[in-house]
Design an enzyme around this catalytic site. Structure first.
Site, PDB file in Angstrom:
ATOM      1  N   LYS A 111       0.809  -1.223   0.000  1.00 45.90           N
ATOM      2  CA  LYS A 111       0.000   0.000   0.000  1.00 45.90           C
ATOM      3  C   LYS A 111       0.844   1.275   0.000  1.00 45.90           C
ATOM      4  CE  LYS A 111      -4.117  -2.027   2.112  1.00 45.90           C
ATOM      5  NZ  LYS A 111      -5.043  -2.043   3.252  1.00 45.90           N
ATOM      6  N   LYS A 192      -7.684 -12.189  -7.104  1.00 45.33           N
ATOM      7  CA  LYS A 192      -8.781 -12.277  -6.140  1.00 45.33           C
ATOM      8  C   LYS A 192      -9.827 -11.195  -6.421  1.00 45.33           C
ATOM      9  CE  LYS A 192      -9.535 -12.059  -1.123  1.00 45.33           C
ATOM     10  NZ  LYS A 192      -8.918 -11.775   0.174  1.00 45.33           N
ATOM     11  N   LYS A 195     -13.181  -5.459  -3.756  1.00 43.53           N
ATOM     12  CA  LYS A 195     -14.108  -4.325  -3.828  1.00 43.53           C
ATOM     13  C   LYS A 195     -13.413  -3.054  -4.302  1.00 43.53           C
ATOM     14  CE  LYS A 195     -13.889  -3.793   1.233  1.00 43.53           C
ATOM     15  NZ  LYS A 195     -14.675  -3.901   2.459  1.00 43.53           N
TER      16      LYS A 195
END
Length: 329
Positions: A111, A192, A195
């Protein structure tokens, strides 16, 4: 009864993958365990959030928990920021965590990579996650493979605290999801389902309208062979759809392969769309009812009250063990 703790971030509507891999299983767990289900809104703000959207997402996630079948008489559903002990215990866990072990966290590396500046909380949120879990004397935490590293850190911090200050914490174990529960992107079936995926065709959510679900499944990436066969290495797209179909229909992969022998992908996808729509219809009806009712707030108020009692008690044990505050009389 052993205790389970699970937290989900309210950073957008959950996906079909979240539903199958986690939330659907929570319904079964509440009958076997003392369950605490937490909407971890303090974790959500490690990255910028729009306040109006965040508040809406918190309420929406709470309604979804209940709509899928979480029973507030059996399980405790609450919002993290409404239980102050989480932030307080999170600070204590930061004080016994080492910068080096936090910098090694894979999610921090991912991140923060390529960014000029990142929030300090992106580095230090694993101790808060540890506090979330440890406050409830949790025995088991249902997590996916991507959270195993954070769980190992949680166990390390609990053991470190116990060794230095006395046996305050239960050392939690990891409960991995059932086999075959990893749901992949509809457009990139080797990734994967997420969202945060910018391609909305890749993701199905429990709140998608029937036409949206049908359209997304019919446009799901498969292959040119046209044979409904489970083979993750060579046929990841159709294998992913078979996994979804199997979980939601309670039919084995082998049964489904036999059912669609010689029928091609068109019939298979149409039927799968109906299965998904049928699964989500009662959930959507209950969700929209809860979103308009005061029942949701009553349940969250009761959940916060119960969570506060348990978490505050553990926090006091932690503080006393470390020598914080005044001595007990």
């Amino acid at each position: 009864m052993k205790t389970i703790f699970s937290g989900i971030q309210p950073s957008g509507t959950i996906t079909l993958g979240n539903y199958i891999g986690a939330m659907k299983q929570f319904v079964e767990l509440q009958d076997e365990y003392n369950c605490f289900f937490c909407i971890v809104d303090q974790h959500a703000i490690t990255v910028p959030q729009d306040p109006v959207s965040l508040r809406q997402n918190i309420r929406s996630l709470a309604a979804l928990y209940l709509a899928i079948g979480i029973n507030p008489e059996k399980a405790t559903l609450f919002i993290q920021s409404e239980v102050p002990a989480h932030a307080q215990a999170g600070w204590i866990m930061q004080c016994i965590a080492y910068i080096g072990e936090l910098e090694r966290m894979t999610q921090f590396k991912d991140k923060s990579q390529g960014k000029e500046a990142v929030s300090a909380s992106l580095l230090t949120y694993p101790p808060l996650m540890a506090a979330d879990i440890l406050l409830y004397h949790t025995d088991l935490v249902p997590v996916g493979e991507d959270q195993k590293q954070h769980m190992e850190l949680t166990r390390d911090l609990a053991e470190r605290f116990n060794k230095k200050y006395g046996e305050v914490f239960t050392i939690p174990d990891i409960r991995l999801p059932k086999a075959g529960a990893r749901i992949m992107s509809l457009q990139e079936p080797t990734k994967k389902m997420s969202k945060s995926d910018p391609n909305k065709k890749s993701v199905i959510t429990p709140l998608d309208e029937p036409k949206q679900i049908e359209k997304k499944i019919k446009s799901a990436v498969t292959d040119s062979e046209g044979i409904v066969k489970f083979d993750v290495a060579n046929k990841p797209g159709i294998s992913n759809l078979l996994s979804i179909y199997s979980v939601l229909s309670n039919k084995s992969i082998q049964e489904l392969e036999e059912m669609y022998q010689g029928k091609g992908y068109g019939a298979f996808k149409s039927d799968l769309a109906e299965v998904v729509i049928h699964e989500f219809k009662p959930i959507q009806e209950k969700y929209y009812h809860l979103m308009e009712s005061s029942e949701l707030d009553d349940i969250l108020n009761r959940g916060a009250e119960k969570a506060n009692q348990v978490a505050s008690s553990t926090l006091k044990e932690m503080e006393h063990a470390m020598g914080l505050g005044r001595s007990r009389k």
